[in-house]
Write a protein that holds these residues in place. Structure first.
Motif, mmCIF file in Angstrom:
data_model
loop_
_atom_site.group_PDB
_atom_site.id
_atom_site.type_symbol
_atom_site.label_atom_id
_atom_site.label_comp_id
_atom_site.label_asym_id
_atom_site.label_seq_id
_atom_site.Cartn_x
_atom_site.Cartn_y
_atom_site.Cartn_z
ATOM 1 N N UNK A 1 5.026 13.480 -1.861
ATOM 2 C CA UNK A 1 5.623 12.627 -0.823
ATOM 3 C C UNK A 1 4.942 11.270 -0.851
ATOM 4 N N UNK A 2 5.659 10.255 -0.345
ATOM 5 C CA UNK A 2 5.054 8.931 -0.300
ATOM 6 C C UNK A 2 5.652 8.104 0.827
ATOM 7 N N UNK A 3 4.844 7.161 1.306
ATOM 8 C CA UNK A 3 5.256 6.156 2.293
ATOM 9 C C UNK A 3 4.762 4.813 1.775
ATOM 10 N N UNK A 4 5.662 3.839 1.695
ATOM 11 C CA UNK A 4 5.301 2.513 1.189
ATOM 12 C C UNK A 4 5.213 1.546 2.358
ATOM 13 N N UNK A 5 4.055 0.911 2.518
ATOM 14 C CA UNK A 5 3.822 -0.063 3.596
ATOM 15 C C UNK A 5 3.546 -1.424 2.962
ATOM 16 N N UNK A 6 4.393 -2.398 3.279
ATOM 17 C CA UNK A 6 4.276 -3.728 2.697
ATOM 18 C C UNK A 6 3.797 -4.710 3.767
ATOM 19 N N UNK A 7 2.666 -5.396 3.539
ATOM 20 C CA UNK A 7 2.173 -6.365 4.529
ATOM 21 C C UNK A 7 3.026 -7.627 4.532
ATOM 22 N N UNK B 1 1.074 -10.214 12.013
ATOM 23 C CA UNK B 1 1.085 -9.362 10.826
ATOM 24 C C UNK B 1 1.983 -8.169 11.106
ATOM 25 N N UNK B 2 2.716 -7.755 10.076
ATOM 26 C CA UNK B 2 3.657 -6.655 10.243
ATOM 27 C C UNK B 2 3.627 -5.773 8.997
ATOM 28 N N UNK B 3 3.679 -4.476 9.200
ATOM 29 C CA UNK B 3 3.783 -3.521 8.094
ATOM 30 C C UNK B 3 5.233 -3.087 7.961
ATOM 31 N N UNK B 4 5.853 -3.464 6.856
ATOM 32 C CA UNK B 4 7.230 -3.066 6.592
ATOM 33 C C UNK B 4 7.246 -1.722 5.867
ATOM 34 N N UNK B 5 7.886 -0.726 6.454
ATOM 35 C CA UNK B 5 7.875 0.628 5.904
ATOM 36 C C UNK B 5 9.188 0.887 5.176
ATOM 37 N N UNK B 6 9.081 1.406 3.956
ATOM 38 C CA UNK B 6 10.291 1.667 3.199
ATOM 39 C C UNK B 6 10.096 2.748 2.149
ATOM 40 N N UNK B 7 11.223 3.199 1.591
ATOM 41 C CA UNK B 7 11.240 4.189 0.512
ATOM 42 C C UNK B 7 10.389 5.418 0.834
ATOM 43 N N UNK B 8 10.461 5.847 2.091
ATOM 44 C CA UNK B 8 9.783 7.079 2.509
ATOM 45 C C UNK B 8 10.498 8.244 1.822
ATOM 46 N N UNK B 9 9.781 9.001 1.021
ATOM 47 C CA UNK B 9 10.454 9.988 0.185
ATOM 48 C C UNK B 9 9.577 11.204 -0.082
ATOM 49 N N UNK B 10 10.242 12.341 -0.246
ATOM 50 C CA UNK B 10 9.565 13.594 -0.576
ATOM 51 C C UNK B 10 10.349 14.325 -1.648
ATOM 52 N N UNK B 11 9.634 14.972 -2.544
ATOM 53 C CA UNK B 11 10.270 15.864 -3.503
ATOM 54 C C UNK B 11 10.839 17.050 -2.725
ATOM 55 N N UNK C 1 0.863 -1.170 0.000
ATOM 56 C CA UNK C 1 0.000 0.000 0.000
ATOM 57 C C UNK C 1 0.900 1.221 0.000
ATOM 58 N N UNK C 2 0.711 2.090 -0.992
ATOM 59 C CA UNK C 2 1.541 3.287 -1.093
ATOM 60 C C UNK C 2 0.673 4.499 -0.787
ATOM 61 N N UNK C 3 1.048 5.199 0.268
ATOM 62 C CA UNK C 3 0.335 6.393 0.695
ATOM 63 C C UNK C 3 1.016 7.601 0.054
#
Length: 264
Positions: free
Chosen positions: A54-60, A71-81, A42-44
């Motif tokens: 900006x975006x935050x990627x949450x991988x189940x 269950x765990x949400x793996x957060x990665x590639x948090x990025x902003x222009x 899920x990409x917010x």
């Protein structure tokens, strides 16, 4: 600023923002890997008009902790222009992601932070310590000859053995990731610069594996897992055999103060 969840239709914007922020090579290998990640995550996103700011990627994912699967949400590639930094976009996206985790009964979330204080305000705390061994290749300790043998192979030939060893190992039972098939392929299938070596016992059963790469004169151990001391000896000798063709050998792993690394 408008917040919404991204779909594959936003692939180019999401990929380009992540690539700009993390400066990984813009090639087909990384595009394929990012697409695979996007399909399973899920990409917010925060948008200014039609531009992804900006975006935050949450991988189940799933982890095992003391014989229980969570269950765990793996957060990665948090990025902003850069044009939109400092406007609170990531804060809003993180709050939305955590609210969704709560509503969906997702108990845990992991991330590898660039800043501990920044993520601590969302409830994250240092949990897993790591230790890095970085030696001149000539100083890497050798091991006695093992009873079995080591084979170097490509990912397609190695993956069944890697999965079998992971399933038999106790290493993942203390908060470690329970890898699904797509995750293995995401991590390793497209990696053209990564090598795989497996140790087999005298009954031709896999008991250990080594995933590594060689860059700029460095032998870099990415993952190294042994089920037996014999597997350790066989794979360590395999590493040691590169002492004349590389300058340094490095190995970073989870830190366990009760566990040694080098056996006789």
């Amino acid at each position: 600023m408008t917040l919404k969840k991204l779909s594959v239709e936003h692939f180019n914007q999401s990929y380009q923002l992540a690539q700009y922020a993390f400066r990984f090579a813009d090639d087909q290998q990384h595009r394929n890997g990012f697409y695979q990640l996007m399909k399973h995550s899920t990409i917010y996103g925060a948008f200014y008009k039609q531009q992804l700011a900006s975006q935050v990627i949450a991988t189940p994912l799933k982890v095992q902790l003391f014989h229980q699967v969570f269950d765990m949400a793996g957060i990665g590639l948090v990025s902003s222009d850069p044009s939109f930094r400092g406007q609170g976009n990531i804060d809003q996206l993180m709050q939305q992601m955590l609210e969704d985790c709560y509503q969906n009964g997702v108990t845990l979330s992991y991330l590898d932070p660039f800043s501990y204080p920044f993520y601590r305000k969302y409830g994250y705390e240092l949990t897993f310590e790591r230790i890095c061994y970085d030696l001149e290749s000539s100083k890497w300790p050798d091991s006695a000859k093992a009873a079995g043998y080591v084979y170097r192979m490509n990912w397609e030939d190695a993956k069944d053995g890697v999965k079998q060893i992971d399933q038999q190992s106790d290493k993942h039972k203390y908060g470690g990731l329970l890898c699904e098939d797509w995750w293995y392929d995401y991590k390793f299938k497209e990696k053209t610069n990564v090598y795989f070596a497996l140790y087999y016992n005298q009954q031709d059963q896999p008991e250990g594996y080594l995933i590594y790469k060689i860059e700029s004169g460095k032998f870099i151990c990415i993952r190294w897992l042994n089920l037996t001391v014999e597997a350790y000896k066989g794979l360590n000798r395999y590493i040691f055999s590169h002492k004349d063709s590389t300058e340094r050998i490095t190995f970073e792993k989870g830190y366990d103060r009760n566990e040694g690394v080098f056996y006789p």
